[in-house]
Design a protein around this motif. Sequence first.
Motif, PDB file in Angstrom:
ATOM      1  N   MET A   1     -52.325   7.104  19.392  1.00 22.08           N
ATOM      2  CA  MET A   1     -51.085   7.885  19.356  1.00 22.08           C
ATOM      3  C   MET A   1     -50.723   8.194  17.906  1.00 22.08           C
ATOM      4  O   MET A   1     -50.697   7.317  17.065  1.00 22.08           O
ATOM      5  CB  MET A   1     -49.948   7.100  20.014  1.00 22.08           C
ATOM      6  CG  MET A   1     -48.629   7.871  20.085  1.00 22.08           C
ATOM      7  SD  MET A   1     -47.350   6.929  20.953  1.00 22.08           S
ATOM      8  CE  MET A   1     -47.997   6.943  22.610  1.00 22.08           C
ATOM      9  N   THR A   2     -50.450   9.452  17.579  1.00 21.70           N
ATOM     10  CA  THR A   2     -50.186   9.829  16.200  1.00 21.70           C
ATOM     11  C   THR A   2     -48.800   9.401  15.765  1.00 21.70           C
ATOM     12  O   THR A   2     -47.912   9.134  16.574  1.00 21.70           O
ATOM     13  CB  THR A   2     -50.294  11.355  16.032  1.00 21.70           C
ATOM     14  OG1 THR A   2     -49.236  11.973  16.758  1.00 21.70           O
ATOM     15  CG2 THR A   2     -51.634  11.864  16.517  1.00 21.70           C
ATOM     16  N   ALA A   3     -48.605   9.365  14.435  1.00 18.40           N
ATOM     17  CA  ALA A   3     -47.295   9.002  13.894  1.00 18.40           C
ATOM     18  C   ALA A   3     -46.226   9.982  14.339  1.00 18.40           C
ATOM     19  O   ALA A   3     -45.100   9.600  14.656  1.00 18.40           O
ATOM     20  CB  ALA A   3     -47.376   8.962  12.365  1.00 18.40           C
ATOM     21  N   ILE A   4     -46.570  11.275  14.375  1.00 12.59           N
ATOM     22  CA  ILE A   4     -45.596  12.279  14.790  1.00 12.59           C
ATOM     23  C   ILE A   4     -45.173  12.049  16.231  1.00 12.59           C
ATOM     24  O   ILE A   4     -43.996  12.148  16.580  1.00 12.59           O
ATOM     25  CB  ILE A   4     -46.180  13.691  14.628  1.00 12.59           C
ATOM     26  CG1 ILE A   4     -46.431  13.989  13.142  1.00 12.59           C
ATOM     27  CG2 ILE A   4     -45.259  14.730  15.230  1.00 12.59           C
ATOM     28  CD1 ILE A   4     -45.188  13.949  12.290  1.00 12.59           C
ATOM     29  N   ARG A   5     -46.136  11.710  17.098  1.00 18.70           N
ATOM     30  CA  ARG A   5     -45.806  11.461  18.504  1.00 18.70           C
ATOM     31  C   ARG A   5     -44.879  10.262  18.631  1.00 18.70           C
ATOM     32  O   ARG A   5     -43.949  10.260  19.439  1.00 18.70           O
ATOM     33  CB  ARG A   5     -47.099  11.224  19.293  1.00 18.70           C
ATOM     34  CG  ARG A   5     -46.880  10.867  20.755  1.00 18.70           C
ATOM     35  CD  ARG A   5     -46.094  11.926  21.484  1.00 18.70           C
ATOM     36  NE  ARG A   5     -45.885  11.569  22.870  1.00 18.70           N
ATOM     37  CZ  ARG A   5     -44.914  12.047  23.620  1.00 18.70           C
ATOM     38  NH1 ARG A   5     -44.046  12.893  23.104  1.00 18.70           N
ATOM     39  NH2 ARG A   5     -44.801  11.683  24.879  1.00 18.70           N
ATOM     40  N   GLY A  48     -46.195  -0.881  15.084  1.00 18.83           N
ATOM     41  CA  GLY A  48     -45.355  -0.327  14.039  1.00 18.83           C
ATOM     42  C   GLY A  48     -43.881  -0.564  14.336  1.00 18.83           C
ATOM     43  O   GLY A  48     -43.518  -1.196  15.326  1.00 18.83           O
ATOM     44  N   GLN A  49     -43.021  -0.039  13.471  1.00 22.16           N
ATOM     45  CA  GLN A  49     -41.587  -0.235  13.617  1.00 22.16           C
ATOM     46  C   GLN A  49     -40.871   1.106  13.649  1.00 22.16           C
ATOM     47  O   GLN A  49     -41.138   1.984  12.826  1.00 22.16           O
ATOM     48  CB  GLN A  49     -41.044  -1.070  12.447  1.00 22.16           C
ATOM     49  CG  GLN A  49     -39.680  -1.686  12.700  1.00 22.16           C
ATOM     50  CD  GLN A  49     -39.722  -2.843  13.690  1.00 22.16           C
ATOM     51  OE1 GLN A  49     -40.790  -3.382  13.971  1.00 22.16           O
ATOM     52  NE2 GLN A  49     -38.579  -3.222  14.222  1.00 22.16           N
ATOM     53  N   LEU A  50     -39.977   1.268  14.626  1.00 21.41           N
ATOM     54  CA  LEU A  50     -39.158   2.465  14.736  1.00 21.41           C
ATOM     55  C   LEU A  50     -37.720   2.114  14.358  1.00 21.41           C
ATOM     56  O   LEU A  50     -37.109   1.247  14.979  1.00 21.41           O
ATOM     57  CB  LEU A  50     -39.189   3.009  16.163  1.00 21.41           C
ATOM     58  CG  LEU A  50     -40.502   3.612  16.643  1.00 21.41           C
ATOM     59  CD1 LEU A  50     -40.456   3.815  18.151  1.00 21.41           C
ATOM     60  CD2 LEU A  50     -40.779   4.926  15.950  1.00 21.41           C
ATOM     61  N   LEU A  98     -55.135   5.632  11.714  1.00 21.88           N
ATOM     62  CA  LEU A  98     -56.511   5.674  11.207  1.00 21.88           C
ATOM     63  C   LEU A  98     -56.746   4.559  10.190  1.00 21.88           C
ATOM     64  O   LEU A  98     -57.354   4.763   9.138  1.00 21.88           O
ATOM     65  CB  LEU A  98     -56.812   7.049  10.590  1.00 21.88           C
ATOM     66  CG  LEU A  98     -56.790   8.241  11.561  1.00 21.88           C
ATOM     67  CD1 LEU A  98     -57.070   9.535  10.815  1.00 21.88           C
ATOM     68  CD2 LEU A  98     -57.795   8.045  12.690  1.00 21.88           C
ATOM     69  N   PHE A  99     -56.205   3.374  10.522  1.00 24.33           N
ATOM     70  CA  PHE A  99     -56.380   2.152   9.734  1.00 24.33           C
ATOM     71  C   PHE A  99     -55.700   2.203   8.365  1.00 24.33           C
ATOM     72  O   PHE A  99     -55.944   1.356   7.511  1.00 24.33           O
ATOM     73  CB  PHE A  99     -57.883   1.836   9.552  1.00 24.33           C
ATOM     74  CG  PHE A  99     -58.649   1.846  10.832  1.00 24.33           C
ATOM     75  CD1 PHE A  99     -58.489   0.825  11.764  1.00 24.33           C
ATOM     76  CD2 PHE A  99     -59.503   2.896  11.132  1.00 24.33           C
ATOM     77  CE1 PHE A  99     -59.189   0.837  12.963  1.00 24.33           C
ATOM     78  CE2 PHE A  99     -60.204   2.918  12.334  1.00 24.33           C
ATOM     79  CZ  PHE A  99     -60.045   1.887  13.250  1.00 24.33           C
ATOM     80  N   MET A 100     -54.828   3.186   8.159  1.00 27.54           N
ATOM     81  CA  MET A 100     -54.129   3.324   6.884  1.00 27.54           C
ATOM     82  C   MET A 100     -52.622   3.228   7.114  1.00 27.54           C
ATOM     83  O   MET A 100     -52.123   3.620   8.169  1.00 27.54           O
ATOM     84  CB  MET A 100     -54.456   4.680   6.241  1.00 27.54           C
ATOM     85  CG  MET A 100     -55.927   4.879   5.905  1.00 27.54           C
ATOM     86  SD  MET A 100     -56.431   3.861   4.504  1.00 27.54           S
ATOM     87  CE  MET A 100     -55.563   4.713   3.184  1.00 27.54           C
TER      88      MET A 100
END
Length: 213
Positions: A1-5, A48-50, A98-100
């Motif tokens: 899932m992309t960051a934008i999504r 991640g954190q939202l 992407l591991f970054m």
Amino acid sequence: MTAIRLIQRALSAASIVVLVGCGSATIGTTGKPAMAKWVGSVSAPDGGQLQTTIYYGPWQCSAAFLSRCESKCAAQGHALMGCMWLADIKGDWKGRYLFMPAEAGGRLAITHCCCDYPTVSDGKWRRDTWQSARESFRRKWSSEFGAWPKTSGGENWAGHHIFDLAHGGAPTAAGNVIPVPGDVHKVFTNEYPACYAPGGKWLTPGPDRPYTD
């Protein structure tokens, strides 16, 4: 899932609000500090954190917001009496893609178009419906944005209906309720009648960016 999504998911309720009112994305800020601010966070599915930040007005709508409200009211066969810019919701995601390390974010205006709607006859039903559903509503909201805010004494903040119940707002629609601190809620409540009244300040355009972070 992309960051934008991910950030789109974090702002999903705000996106619904934009459809209910006459809001839009806002970029950058100027002016005085917001009347109040709330910050909450939840963990994203990927670890991640939202983080969600709500900046509270009310402010006079920009010329662009007023124009959109005027079009909305006209499409429904009503005249625009005013537009209130109630709050901004800012979403920030931090995690890995992407591991970054990666970050994404966005900001949406929460506004209300005061069309010359008549008051409804089923106001008591709408209020009772909200009273019955508000605990479950808070739990669901908390799962998306972080714990529903409380006062220092442990009392829940009020749930403010953006499209007010007196003029036909939906009592439990996900995009029609935001938590609001008590002093701000009093201001909102006092200003709504003025927004629906002819010739008031809420029909006068305000700045594009009315507050600072």
